[in-house]
Design a protein around this motif. Structure first.
Motif, PDB file in Angstrom:
ATOM      1  N   LYS A 349       0.827  -1.209   0.000  1.00 54.79           N
ATOM      2  CA  LYS A 349       0.000   0.000   0.000  1.00 54.79           C
ATOM      3  C   LYS A 349       0.861   1.259   0.000  1.00 54.79           C
ATOM      4  CE  LYS A 349      -3.669   2.326   2.611  1.00 54.79           C
ATOM      5  NZ  LYS A 349      -4.548   2.262   3.814  1.00 54.79           N
ATOM      6  N   TYR A 350       1.936   1.216   0.777  1.00 59.00           N
ATOM      7  CA  TYR A 350       2.796   2.397   0.904  1.00 59.00           C
ATOM      8  C   TYR A 350       3.444   2.769  -0.432  1.00 59.00           C
ATOM      9  CZ  TYR A 350       6.515   5.476   2.610  1.00 59.00           C
ATOM     10  OH  TYR A 350       7.355   6.543   2.816  1.00 59.00           O
ATOM     11  N   VAL A 351       4.031   1.803  -1.128  1.00 63.30           N
ATOM     12  CA  VAL A 351       4.751   2.126  -2.363  1.00 63.30           C
ATOM     13  C   VAL A 351       3.814   2.528  -3.490  1.00 63.30           C
ATOM     14  CG1 VAL A 351       6.683   0.630  -1.752  1.00 63.30           C
ATOM     15  CG2 VAL A 351       4.827  -0.288  -3.169  1.00 63.30           C
ATOM     16  N   ASN A 352       2.546   2.107  -3.391  1.00 63.06           N
ATOM     17  CA  ASN A 352       1.583   2.535  -4.407  1.00 63.06           C
ATOM     18  C   ASN A 352       1.027   3.927  -4.138  1.00 63.06           C
ATOM     19  OD1 ASN A 352       1.542   0.287  -6.165  1.00 63.06           O
ATOM     20  ND2 ASN A 352       0.270  -0.862  -4.726  1.00 63.06           N
ATOM     21  N   GLU A 353       1.109   4.389  -2.886  1.00 62.92           N
ATOM     22  CA  GLU A 353       0.598   5.714  -2.542  1.00 62.92           C
ATOM     23  C   GLU A 353       1.693   6.768  -2.447  1.00 62.92           C
ATOM     24  OE1 GLU A 353      -1.513   5.162   1.100  1.00 62.92           O
ATOM     25  OE2 GLU A 353      -3.259   4.205   0.140  1.00 62.92           O
ATOM     26  N   ARG A 354       2.895   6.354  -2.091  1.00 64.29           N
ATOM     27  CA  ARG A 354       4.010   7.290  -1.940  1.00 64.29           C
ATOM     28  C   ARG A 354       4.508   7.725  -3.319  1.00 64.29           C
ATOM     29  NH1 ARG A 354       6.277  10.643   1.940  1.00 64.29           N
ATOM     30  NH2 ARG A 354       8.535  10.772   1.660  1.00 64.29           N
ATOM     31  N   GLU A 355       4.571   9.029  -3.559  1.00 63.17           N
ATOM     32  CA  GLU A 355       4.982   9.533  -4.861  1.00 63.17           C
ATOM     33  C   GLU A 355       6.340  10.223  -4.792  1.00 63.17           C
ATOM     34  OE1 GLU A 355       2.098  11.927  -6.791  1.00 63.17           O
ATOM     35  OE2 GLU A 355       0.604  10.329  -6.949  1.00 63.17           O
ATOM     36  N   ALA A 356       7.086  10.063  -5.862  1.00 64.13           N
ATOM     37  CA  ALA A 356       8.366  10.757  -6.028  1.00 64.13           C
ATOM     38  C   ALA A 356       8.526  11.087  -7.505  1.00 64.13           C
ATOM     39  CB  ALA A 356       9.523   9.884  -5.550  1.00 64.13           C
ATOM     40  N   PHE A 357       8.869  12.316  -7.798  1.00 62.16           N
ATOM     41  CA  PHE A 357       9.020  12.784  -9.181  1.00 62.16           C
ATOM     42  C   PHE A 357       7.731  12.587  -9.977  1.00 62.16           C
ATOM     43  CE2 PHE A 357      13.177  11.233  -7.730  1.00 62.16           C
ATOM     44  CZ  PHE A 357      13.887  12.437  -7.736  1.00 62.16           C
ATOM     45  N   GLY A 358       6.596  12.817  -9.288  1.00 62.58           N
ATOM     46  CA  GLY A 358       5.313  12.841  -9.974  1.00 62.58           C
ATOM     47  C   GLY A 358       4.665  11.503 -10.226  1.00 62.58           C
ATOM     48  N   GLU A 359       5.172  10.428  -9.629  1.00 64.27           N
ATOM     49  CA  GLU A 359       4.559   9.119  -9.832  1.00 64.27           C
ATOM     50  C   GLU A 359       4.823   8.238  -8.616  1.00 64.27           C
ATOM     51  OE1 GLU A 359       6.309   7.183 -13.170  1.00 64.27           O
ATOM     52  OE2 GLU A 359       8.343   7.280 -12.374  1.00 64.27           O
ATOM     53  N   PRO A 360       3.984   7.192  -8.408  1.00 65.06           N
ATOM     54  CA  PRO A 360       4.198   6.287  -7.277  1.00 65.06           C
ATOM     55  C   PRO A 360       5.566   5.620  -7.361  1.00 65.06           C
ATOM     56  CG  PRO A 360       2.017   5.960  -8.215  1.00 65.06           C
ATOM     57  CD  PRO A 360       2.759   6.842  -9.171  1.00 65.06           C
ATOM     58  N   ILE A 361       6.205   5.425  -6.228  1.00 70.70           N
ATOM     59  CA  ILE A 361       7.541   4.822  -6.248  1.00 70.70           C
ATOM     60  C   ILE A 361       7.470   3.359  -6.670  1.00 70.70           C
ATOM     61  CG2 ILE A 361       8.430   6.404  -4.504  1.00 70.70           C
ATOM     62  CD1 ILE A 361       8.146   4.188  -2.455  1.00 70.70           C
ATOM     63  N   SER A 362       6.282   2.749  -6.654  1.00 73.14           N
ATOM     64  CA  SER A 362       6.156   1.371  -7.122  1.00 73.14           C
ATOM     65  C   SER A 362       6.416   1.253  -8.614  1.00 73.14           C
ATOM     66  CB  SER A 362       4.762   0.824  -6.795  1.00 73.14           C
ATOM     67  OG  SER A 362       3.748   1.603  -7.411  1.00 73.14           O
ATOM     68  N   HIS A 363       6.421   2.361  -9.329  1.00 74.53           N
ATOM     69  CA  HIS A 363       6.729   2.329 -10.761  1.00 74.53           C
ATOM     70  C   HIS A 363       8.203   2.098 -11.019  1.00 74.53           C
ATOM     71  CE1 HIS A 363       2.858   4.708 -12.040  1.00 74.53           C
ATOM     72  NE2 HIS A 363       2.601   3.606 -11.368  1.00 74.53           N
ATOM     73  N   ARG A 364       9.033   2.249 -10.001  1.00 74.47           N
ATOM     74  CA  ARG A 364      10.465   1.995 -10.134  1.00 74.47           C
ATOM     75  C   ARG A 364      10.702   0.482 -10.046  1.00 74.47           C
ATOM     76  NH1 ARG A 364      12.374   6.997 -11.758  1.00 74.47           N
ATOM     77  NH2 ARG A 364      11.105   8.564 -10.698  1.00 74.47           N
ATOM     78  N   GLN A 365      11.469  -0.053 -10.972  1.00 77.28           N
ATOM     79  CA  GLN A 365      11.680  -1.497 -10.985  1.00 77.28           C
ATOM     80  C   GLN A 365      12.326  -2.004  -9.704  1.00 77.28           C
ATOM     81  OE1 GLN A 365      13.855  -2.696 -14.493  1.00 77.28           O
ATOM     82  NE2 GLN A 365      11.964  -3.159 -15.605  1.00 77.28           N
TER      83      GLN A 365
END
Length: 454
Positions: A349-365
Protein backbone atom coordinates in the motif's frame (compact mmCIF):
# COMPACT_ATOMS: atom_id res chain seq x y z
CA UNK A 1 -22.92 -26.65 8.33
CA UNK A 2 -23.02 -26.30 12.09
CA UNK A 3 -26.17 -25.40 14.00
CA UNK A 4 -25.10 -23.69 17.20
CA UNK A 5 -27.20 -24.10 20.32
CA UNK A 6 -24.98 -22.52 22.93
CA UNK A 7 -21.41 -21.66 23.76
CA UNK A 8 -19.70 -20.92 27.02
CA UNK A 9 -16.07 -19.85 26.49
CA UNK A 10 -13.66 -22.20 28.14
CA UNK A 11 -16.27 -24.82 28.97
CA UNK A 12 -18.68 -27.32 27.53
CA UNK A 13 -20.88 -26.25 24.69
CA UNK A 14 -23.76 -27.96 22.94
CA UNK A 15 -23.76 -28.34 19.17
CA UNK A 16 -26.10 -30.20 16.88
CA UNK A 17 -24.79 -31.09 13.45
CA UNK A 18 -25.96 -32.56 10.19
CA UNK A 19 -22.64 -34.10 9.27
CA UNK A 20 -19.34 -35.04 10.83
CA UNK A 21 -17.16 -32.16 11.90
CA UNK A 22 -13.50 -31.52 11.21
CA UNK A 23 -11.11 -31.82 14.19
CA UNK A 24 -11.64 -28.23 15.26
CA UNK A 25 -15.39 -28.27 14.82
CA UNK A 26 -15.97 -27.61 18.49
CA UNK A 27 -13.76 -24.54 18.28
CA UNK A 28 -15.57 -23.18 15.27
CA UNK A 29 -18.93 -23.70 16.95
CA UNK A 30 -17.92 -21.19 19.55
CA UNK A 31 -15.98 -18.91 17.25
CA UNK A 32 -18.79 -18.49 14.74
CA UNK A 33 -21.09 -17.46 17.59
CA UNK A 34 -18.49 -15.06 18.96
CA UNK A 35 -17.98 -13.47 15.54
CA UNK A 36 -21.60 -12.31 15.65
CA UNK A 37 -21.38 -10.92 19.19
CA UNK A 38 -20.44 -7.45 20.34
CA UNK A 39 -17.15 -8.55 21.89
CA UNK A 40 -14.85 -7.65 19.03
CA UNK A 41 -16.57 -4.37 18.30
CA UNK A 42 -16.61 -3.43 21.94
CA UNK A 43 -12.93 -4.13 22.42
CA UNK A 44 -11.89 -2.76 19.06
CA UNK A 45 -13.50 0.61 19.66
CA UNK A 46 -12.33 1.02 23.19
CA UNK A 47 -9.19 3.07 23.70
CA UNK A 48 -6.59 1.81 26.08
CA UNK A 49 -7.41 3.40 29.44
CA UNK A 50 -5.22 1.52 31.84
CA UNK A 51 -1.60 2.46 32.36
CA UNK A 52 0.35 -0.72 31.72
CA UNK A 53 2.38 -1.80 34.71
CA UNK A 54 5.26 -3.73 33.20
CA UNK A 55 7.38 -0.71 32.27
CA UNK A 56 10.71 -2.46 32.26
CA UNK A 57 12.31 0.06 29.95
CA UNK A 58 12.36 2.52 32.84
CA UNK A 59 12.20 0.64 36.10
CA UNK A 60 12.38 -3.10 35.62
CA UNK A 61 11.46 -5.38 38.50
CA UNK A 62 12.78 -8.18 40.63
CA UNK A 63 10.42 -10.28 42.69
CA UNK A 64 10.15 -13.68 44.26
CA UNK A 65 7.25 -15.56 42.70
CA UNK A 66 4.13 -16.06 44.80
CA UNK A 67 1.36 -18.53 44.16
CA UNK A 68 -1.97 -16.89 43.48
CA UNK A 69 -3.94 -20.13 43.37
CA UNK A 70 -3.61 -23.70 44.59
CA UNK A 71 -3.66 -26.59 42.12
CA UNK A 72 -5.24 -29.44 44.08
CA UNK A 73 -3.93 -32.88 43.19
CA UNK A 74 -6.46 -34.98 41.33
CA UNK A 75 -6.45 -38.18 39.35
CA UNK A 76 -4.51 -41.42 39.72
CA UNK A 77 -0.77 -40.96 40.06
CA UNK A 78 1.19 -42.62 37.26
CA UNK A 79 -1.87 -43.38 35.13
CA UNK A 80 -1.64 -42.51 31.46
CA UNK A 81 -3.31 -39.27 30.44
CA UNK A 82 -5.81 -38.64 27.66
CA UNK A 83 -4.25 -38.52 24.19
CA UNK A 84 -6.09 -37.10 21.21
CA UNK A 85 -5.63 -39.14 18.02
CA UNK A 86 -3.70 -37.91 15.02
CA UNK A 87 -5.54 -36.42 12.08
CA UNK A 88 -6.57 -38.82 9.35
CA UNK A 89 -4.38 -38.42 6.28
CA UNK A 90 -6.23 -38.08 2.99
CA UNK A 91 -3.21 -39.06 0.91
CA UNK A 92 -3.51 -35.84 -1.09
CA UNK A 93 -0.88 -33.13 -0.76
CA UNK A 94 -3.21 -30.21 -0.13
CA UNK A 95 -2.35 -27.50 2.38
CA UNK A 96 -5.53 -25.51 1.79
CA UNK A 97 -7.30 -24.91 5.12
CA UNK A 98 -10.56 -26.77 5.57
CA UNK A 99 -13.80 -24.80 5.78
CA UNK A 100 -13.76 -24.96 9.58
CA UNK A 101 -10.09 -23.98 9.77
CA UNK A 102 -10.77 -21.02 7.50
CA UNK A 103 -13.62 -19.90 9.75
CA UNK A 104 -11.24 -20.06 12.70
CA UNK A 105 -8.65 -18.00 10.82
CA UNK A 106 -11.26 -15.41 9.83
CA UNK A 107 -12.37 -14.86 13.44
CA UNK A 108 -8.81 -14.63 14.81
CA UNK A 109 -7.80 -12.35 11.93
CA UNK A 110 -10.66 -10.03 12.81
CA UNK A 111 -9.54 -10.01 16.43
CA UNK A 112 -5.99 -9.19 15.32
CA UNK A 113 -7.14 -6.34 13.07
CA UNK A 114 -9.77 -4.81 15.34
CA UNK A 115 -8.17 -5.28 18.74
CA UNK A 116 -4.47 -6.16 18.49
CA UNK A 117 -3.18 -3.83 15.77
CA UNK A 118 -4.51 -0.55 17.30
CA UNK A 119 -2.75 -1.15 20.65
CA UNK A 120 0.42 -2.81 19.38
CA UNK A 121 2.68 0.26 19.57
CA UNK A 122 1.65 1.08 23.13
CA UNK A 123 2.03 -2.55 24.18
CA UNK A 124 5.53 -2.62 22.69
CA UNK A 125 6.52 0.52 24.62
CA UNK A 126 5.06 -0.78 27.88
CA UNK A 127 6.29 -4.37 27.48
CA UNK A 128 2.86 -5.71 28.35
CA UNK A 129 0.04 -7.55 26.59
CA UNK A 130 -3.13 -5.48 27.11
CA UNK A 131 -5.76 -6.96 29.40
CA UNK A 132 -8.48 -6.50 26.77
CA UNK A 133 -6.59 -8.69 24.33
CA UNK A 134 -6.07 -11.42 26.91
CA UNK A 135 -9.75 -11.34 27.83
CA UNK A 136 -10.82 -11.59 24.20
CA UNK A 137 -8.44 -14.51 23.58
CA UNK A 138 -10.01 -16.40 26.48
CA UNK A 139 -13.51 -15.74 25.15
CA UNK A 140 -12.42 -17.01 21.75
CA UNK A 141 -11.08 -20.16 23.42
CA UNK A 142 -7.42 -19.90 22.38
CA UNK A 143 -5.93 -21.23 25.66
CA UNK A 144 -7.75 -24.55 25.22
CA UNK A 145 -7.24 -25.00 21.49
CA UNK A 146 -4.84 -27.88 22.14
CA UNK A 147 -6.65 -29.38 25.15
CA UNK A 148 -8.55 -32.65 24.55
CA UNK A 149 -12.31 -32.20 24.28
CA UNK A 150 -12.87 -34.89 26.91
CA UNK A 151 -10.97 -32.71 29.40
CA UNK A 152 -12.98 -29.58 28.69
CA UNK A 153 -10.98 -28.36 25.70
CA UNK A 154 -11.87 -28.18 22.03
CA UNK A 155 -9.43 -30.60 20.41
CA UNK A 156 -10.79 -33.88 19.05
CA UNK A 157 -7.63 -34.61 17.07
CA UNK A 158 -4.10 -33.25 16.98
CA UNK A 159 -4.45 -29.50 16.41
CA UNK A 160 -0.98 -28.53 15.19
CA UNK A 161 -2.41 -27.19 11.92
CA UNK A 162 -5.12 -25.16 13.66
CA UNK A 163 -2.57 -23.79 16.13
CA UNK A 164 -0.27 -22.79 13.29
CA UNK A 165 -3.05 -20.93 11.51
CA UNK A 166 -4.03 -19.14 14.72
CA UNK A 167 -0.45 -18.06 15.45
CA UNK A 168 -0.04 -16.73 11.93
CA UNK A 169 -3.31 -14.79 12.07
CA UNK A 170 -2.51 -13.24 15.47
CA UNK A 171 0.99 -12.24 14.38
CA UNK A 172 -0.46 -10.15 11.59
CA UNK A 173 -1.67 -7.90 14.38
CA UNK A 174 1.54 -7.99 16.42
CA UNK A 175 4.04 -10.75 17.18
CA UNK A 176 4.71 -9.65 20.75
CA UNK A 177 1.03 -9.59 21.68
CA UNK A 178 0.54 -12.91 19.89
CA UNK A 179 3.27 -14.49 22.01
CA UNK A 180 1.82 -13.04 25.22
CA UNK A 181 -1.62 -14.28 24.24
CA UNK A 182 -0.53 -17.79 23.28
CA UNK A 183 1.91 -18.48 26.13
CA UNK A 184 -0.66 -19.94 28.54
CA UNK A 185 -2.15 -22.11 25.83
CA UNK A 186 1.33 -23.50 25.12
CA UNK A 187 1.50 -24.95 28.63
CA UNK A 188 -2.04 -26.32 28.42
CA UNK A 189 -1.19 -27.94 25.08
CA UNK A 190 1.98 -29.48 26.55
CA UNK A 191 0.03 -31.01 29.44
CA UNK A 192 -2.60 -32.26 26.98
CA UNK A 193 0.08 -33.89 24.82
CA UNK A 194 2.32 -35.44 27.48
CA UNK A 195 0.69 -35.13 30.90
CA UNK A 196 -0.32 -38.05 33.09
CA UNK A 197 -3.89 -38.45 34.24
CA UNK A 198 -3.01 -36.77 37.52
CA UNK A 199 -1.27 -33.85 35.82
CA UNK A 200 -4.13 -33.32 33.40
CA UNK A 201 -6.83 -33.49 36.05
CA UNK A 202 -4.83 -31.27 38.40
CA UNK A 203 -3.99 -28.42 36.03
CA UNK A 204 -6.18 -28.45 32.94
CA UNK A 205 -9.52 -27.63 34.66
CA UNK A 206 -8.11 -24.20 35.53
CA UNK A 207 -7.46 -23.50 31.84
CA UNK A 208 -11.02 -24.39 30.84
CA UNK A 209 -12.63 -21.91 33.21
CA UNK A 210 -13.12 -18.16 32.98
CA UNK A 211 -10.03 -17.32 35.07
CA UNK A 212 -7.29 -18.89 32.97
CA UNK A 213 -3.96 -19.02 34.83
CA UNK A 214 -0.94 -17.31 33.34
CA UNK A 215 1.54 -20.03 32.38
CA UNK A 216 4.92 -20.06 30.66
CA UNK A 217 7.04 -22.53 28.70
CA UNK A 218 10.67 -21.88 29.70
CA UNK A 219 13.34 -23.49 27.51
CA UNK A 220 15.77 -20.68 26.58
CA UNK A 221 18.83 -19.82 28.66
CA UNK A 222 21.10 -16.73 28.70
CA UNK A 223 24.21 -18.66 27.73
CA UNK A 224 26.80 -18.12 24.99
CA UNK A 225 26.28 -20.58 22.10
CA UNK A 226 23.20 -21.94 23.85
CA UNK A 227 21.94 -25.25 22.46
CA UNK A 228 18.32 -25.81 23.46
CA UNK A 229 18.75 -29.59 23.23
CA UNK A 230 21.47 -29.55 25.90
CA UNK A 231 20.16 -27.25 28.64
CA UNK A 232 22.54 -26.18 31.38
CA UNK A 233 19.69 -25.98 33.89
CA UNK A 234 19.94 -29.19 35.92
CA UNK A 235 17.53 -31.51 37.68
CA UNK A 236 19.03 -33.78 40.34
CA UNK A 237 17.17 -36.61 42.02
CA UNK A 238 16.65 -36.00 45.70
CA UNK A 239 14.63 -38.49 47.71
CA UNK A 240 11.17 -38.74 46.15
CA UNK A 241 11.60 -35.63 43.99
CA UNK A 242 14.02 -33.42 42.12
CA UNK A 243 16.05 -30.28 42.78
CA UNK A 244 16.28 -27.71 39.96
CA UNK A 245 19.08 -25.20 39.48
CA UNK A 246 19.68 -22.81 36.60
CA UNK A 247 18.50 -19.71 34.79
CA UNK A 248 15.85 -19.54 32.05
CA UNK A 249 15.41 -16.52 29.81
CA UNK A 250 12.72 -15.25 27.42
CA UNK A 251 9.94 -16.40 29.76
CA UNK A 252 6.71 -14.82 28.52
CA UNK A 253 4.71 -13.01 31.22
CA UNK A 254 6.96 -14.59 33.83
CA UNK A 255 6.14 -11.97 36.45
CA UNK A 256 2.49 -13.07 36.35
CA UNK A 257 2.91 -16.79 35.71
CA UNK A 258 1.35 -19.26 38.12
CA UNK A 259 2.63 -22.37 36.36
CA UNK A 260 5.83 -23.04 34.40
CA UNK A 261 7.02 -25.86 32.18
CA UNK A 262 10.80 -25.78 32.60
CA UNK A 263 13.42 -27.58 30.54
CA UNK A 264 16.33 -29.13 32.46
CA UNK A 265 18.98 -31.82 32.08
CA UNK A 266 18.25 -34.99 34.07
CA UNK A 267 20.77 -37.85 34.03
CA UNK A 268 22.30 -36.42 30.87
CA UNK A 269 18.95 -36.22 29.02
CA UNK A 270 16.76 -33.12 28.54
CA UNK A 271 13.41 -33.28 30.32
CA UNK A 272 10.39 -31.11 31.14
CA UNK A 273 9.15 -30.27 34.62
CA UNK A 274 5.96 -28.67 35.88
CA UNK A 275 6.72 -25.93 38.36
CA UNK A 276 4.20 -23.92 40.37
CA UNK A 277 4.98 -20.30 41.13
CA UNK A 278 4.93 -20.69 44.89
CA UNK A 279 8.01 -22.92 45.00
CA UNK A 280 10.79 -21.69 47.27
CA UNK A 281 13.95 -20.56 45.52
CA UNK A 282 12.36 -19.02 42.40
CA UNK A 283 13.15 -15.47 41.32
CA UNK A 284 11.74 -13.52 38.36
CA UNK A 285 13.49 -10.52 36.82
CA UNK A 286 12.54 -8.28 33.93
CA UNK A 287 14.34 -9.26 30.73
CA UNK A 288 13.23 -6.72 28.09
CA UNK A 289 14.42 -7.45 24.58
CA UNK A 290 14.83 -5.73 21.24
CA UNK A 291 11.69 -7.36 19.83
CA UNK A 292 8.61 -9.29 20.98
CA UNK A 293 8.43 -6.76 23.80
CA UNK A 294 4.69 -6.96 24.42
CA UNK A 295 5.16 -10.55 25.63
CA UNK A 296 6.67 -9.20 28.90
CA UNK A 297 9.77 -11.36 28.61
CA UNK A 298 11.36 -12.25 31.94
CA UNK A 299 14.27 -14.20 33.41
CA UNK A 300 13.59 -17.08 35.79
CA UNK A 301 16.32 -18.03 38.29
CA UNK A 302 16.04 -21.39 40.06
CA UNK A 303 18.10 -21.91 43.19
CA UNK A 304 17.67 -25.35 44.77
CA UNK A 305 14.00 -25.45 43.83
CA UNK A 306 12.43 -28.70 44.96
CA UNK A 307 9.66 -30.36 42.97
CA UNK A 308 7.89 -33.70 43.59
CA UNK A 309 8.43 -36.78 41.46
CA UNK A 310 5.12 -36.25 39.68
CA UNK A 311 6.35 -32.89 38.36
CA UNK A 312 8.16 -34.68 35.53
CA UNK A 313 6.24 -34.11 32.28
CA UNK A 314 6.56 -36.80 29.63
CA UNK A 315 9.35 -39.28 29.05
CA UNK A 316 12.81 -39.45 30.61
CA UNK A 317 14.65 -40.36 27.41
CA UNK A 318 14.54 -36.88 25.88
CA UNK A 319 11.91 -37.64 23.24
CA UNK A 320 9.24 -35.50 24.89
CA UNK A 321 11.62 -32.57 25.25
CA UNK A 322 12.76 -32.87 21.62
CA UNK A 323 9.17 -32.93 20.35
CA UNK A 324 8.42 -29.89 22.50
CA UNK A 325 11.32 -28.00 20.91
CA UNK A 326 10.14 -28.90 17.42
CA UNK A 327 6.54 -27.89 18.07
CA UNK A 328 7.76 -24.65 19.57
CA UNK A 329 9.91 -23.90 16.53
CA UNK A 330 6.91 -24.63 14.34
CA UNK A 331 4.93 -22.02 16.27
CA UNK A 332 7.68 -19.44 15.82
CA UNK A 333 7.70 -20.14 12.07
CA UNK A 334 3.95 -19.46 11.99
CA UNK A 335 4.53 -16.18 13.85
CA UNK A 336 7.18 -15.25 11.28
CA UNK A 337 4.77 -15.92 8.42
CA UNK A 338 2.08 -13.76 10.02
CA UNK A 339 4.43 -10.87 10.67
CA UNK A 340 5.91 -11.16 7.19
CA UNK A 341 2.39 -10.92 5.76
CA UNK A 342 1.83 -7.75 7.78
CA UNK A 343 5.00 -6.26 6.28
CA UNK A 344 3.97 -7.20 2.74
CA UNK A 345 0.48 -5.75 3.09
CA UNK A 346 1.81 -2.50 4.56
CA UNK A 347 4.62 -1.86 2.09
CA UNK A 348 2.44 -2.75 -0.92
CA UNK A 349 0.00 0.00 0.00
CA UNK A 350 2.80 2.40 0.90
CA UNK A 351 4.75 2.13 -2.36
CA UNK A 352 1.58 2.53 -4.41
CA UNK A 353 0.60 5.71 -2.54
CA UNK A 354 4.01 7.29 -1.94
CA UNK A 355 4.98 9.53 -4.86
CA UNK A 356 8.37 10.76 -6.03
CA UNK A 357 9.02 12.78 -9.18
CA UNK A 358 5.31 12.84 -9.97
CA UNK A 359 4.56 9.12 -9.83
CA UNK A 360 4.20 6.29 -7.28
CA UNK A 361 7.54 4.82 -6.25
CA UNK A 362 6.16 1.37 -7.12
CA UNK A 363 6.73 2.33 -10.76
CA UNK A 364 10.47 1.99 -10.13
CA UNK A 365 11.68 -1.50 -10.98
CA UNK A 366 13.96 -1.70 -7.96
CA UNK A 367 10.99 -1.06 -5.68
CA UNK A 368 8.59 -3.35 -7.53
CA UNK A 369 11.11 -6.20 -7.60
CA UNK A 370 11.79 -5.87 -3.87
CA UNK A 371 8.08 -6.10 -3.04
CA UNK A 372 7.69 -9.06 -5.40
CA UNK A 373 10.62 -10.79 -3.74
CA UNK A 374 9.01 -10.36 -0.31
CA UNK A 375 5.85 -12.04 -1.65
CA UNK A 376 7.84 -14.92 -3.14
CA UNK A 377 9.88 -15.64 -0.03
CA UNK A 378 6.83 -15.27 2.21
CA UNK A 379 4.91 -17.86 0.23
CA UNK A 380 7.81 -20.31 0.47
CA UNK A 381 7.92 -19.77 4.25
CA UNK A 382 4.19 -20.39 4.49
CA UNK A 383 4.19 -23.58 2.42
CA UNK A 384 7.03 -25.32 4.25
CA UNK A 385 5.56 -24.28 7.63
CA UNK A 386 2.14 -25.64 6.67
CA UNK A 387 3.69 -28.90 5.50
CA UNK A 388 5.49 -29.35 8.81
CA UNK A 389 2.28 -28.56 10.72
CA UNK A 390 0.29 -31.00 8.60
CA UNK A 391 2.72 -33.84 9.26
CA UNK A 392 2.78 -33.04 12.98
CA UNK A 393 -1.02 -33.15 13.11
CA UNK A 394 -0.99 -36.55 11.40
CA UNK A 395 1.51 -37.94 13.91
CA UNK A 396 4.21 -38.32 11.28
CA UNK A 397 7.88 -37.45 11.65
CA UNK A 398 8.21 -33.74 10.89
CA UNK A 399 11.78 -33.14 12.06
CA UNK A 400 13.09 -32.47 8.54
CA UNK A 401 10.21 -30.18 7.62
CA UNK A 402 10.40 -28.09 10.78
CA UNK A 403 14.17 -27.76 10.40
CA UNK A 404 13.70 -26.46 6.86
CA UNK A 405 10.93 -24.13 8.00
CA UNK A 406 13.04 -22.70 10.82
CA UNK A 407 16.02 -22.11 8.54
CA UNK A 408 13.89 -20.47 5.87
CA UNK A 409 11.85 -18.35 8.29
CA UNK A 410 14.97 -17.23 10.15
CA UNK A 411 16.84 -16.10 7.05
CA UNK A 412 14.01 -14.85 4.89
CA UNK A 413 11.97 -13.47 7.77
CA UNK A 414 14.79 -11.14 8.78
CA UNK A 415 15.29 -10.17 5.13
CA UNK A 416 11.60 -9.34 4.78
CA UNK A 417 11.82 -7.09 7.84
CA UNK A 418 14.94 -5.39 6.49
CA UNK A 419 13.42 -4.87 3.03
CA UNK A 420 10.26 -3.48 4.61
CA UNK A 421 12.28 -0.84 6.44
CA UNK A 422 14.27 -0.12 3.28
CA UNK A 423 11.14 0.36 1.16
CA UNK A 424 9.84 3.03 3.54
CA UNK A 425 13.12 4.94 3.40
CA UNK A 426 13.32 7.41 6.28
CA UNK A 427 9.83 6.42 7.36
CA UNK A 428 11.09 2.91 7.99
CA UNK A 429 13.38 4.16 10.73
CA UNK A 430 10.79 6.00 12.82
CA UNK A 431 8.05 4.67 15.08
CA UNK A 432 5.34 6.51 13.17
CA UNK A 433 5.15 3.42 11.00
CA UNK A 434 4.97 -0.15 12.41
CA UNK A 435 7.53 -1.69 10.05
CA UNK A 436 10.48 -0.96 12.36
CA UNK A 437 8.70 -2.92 15.11
CA UNK A 438 8.03 -5.83 12.79
CA UNK A 439 11.69 -5.83 11.77
CA UNK A 440 12.72 -6.09 15.43
CA UNK A 441 10.21 -8.88 16.02
CA UNK A 442 11.31 -10.91 13.00
CA UNK A 443 14.86 -11.02 14.28
CA UNK A 444 13.61 -13.13 17.20
CA UNK A 445 12.78 -16.15 15.05
CA UNK A 446 16.30 -17.54 14.94
CA UNK A 447 17.09 -17.10 18.63
CA UNK A 448 13.86 -17.80 20.54
CA UNK A 449 13.19 -21.29 21.90
CA UNK A 450 10.12 -22.45 23.74
CA UNK A 451 7.59 -19.81 24.86
CA UNK A 452 4.89 -20.85 22.36
CA UNK A 453 3.72 -24.28 21.20
CA UNK A 454 1.25 -25.69 18.68
Amino acid sequence: MLLIKSFRPGGKHGVSHRENRDPIGYAVAGLSRLAQSEVLDRFGLRKQVEQLVFTTTRNGFKTATAASRTFAKRGKQGAAGVRVPAERASGVFDLTPTEDEQMLVDVVSELAAELVRPVAADADDACETPADVLKASIEVGLPILGVPESLGGISEQRSAMAGTLVAEALAQGDMGIAVGTLSSGAVATAIGLWGTQQQQETYLPAFTGDEVPVAALALSEPAVLFDVLTPTTTAVRDGDGFVLNGVKSAVARGHQAELFVVGASLDGKPALFLLESGAEGMLVEADPSMGVRAASLSRLTLSDVRVPADALLGELDGTTYTECVRLSRLAWCALAVGTGQAVLDYVTKYVNEREAFGEPISHRQSVAFMVANIAIELQSMRLVTYKAASRAAQGKDFSREVALARKLCTDKGMQIGLDGVQLLGGHGFVKEHPVERWYRDLRAIGVMEGVVLV
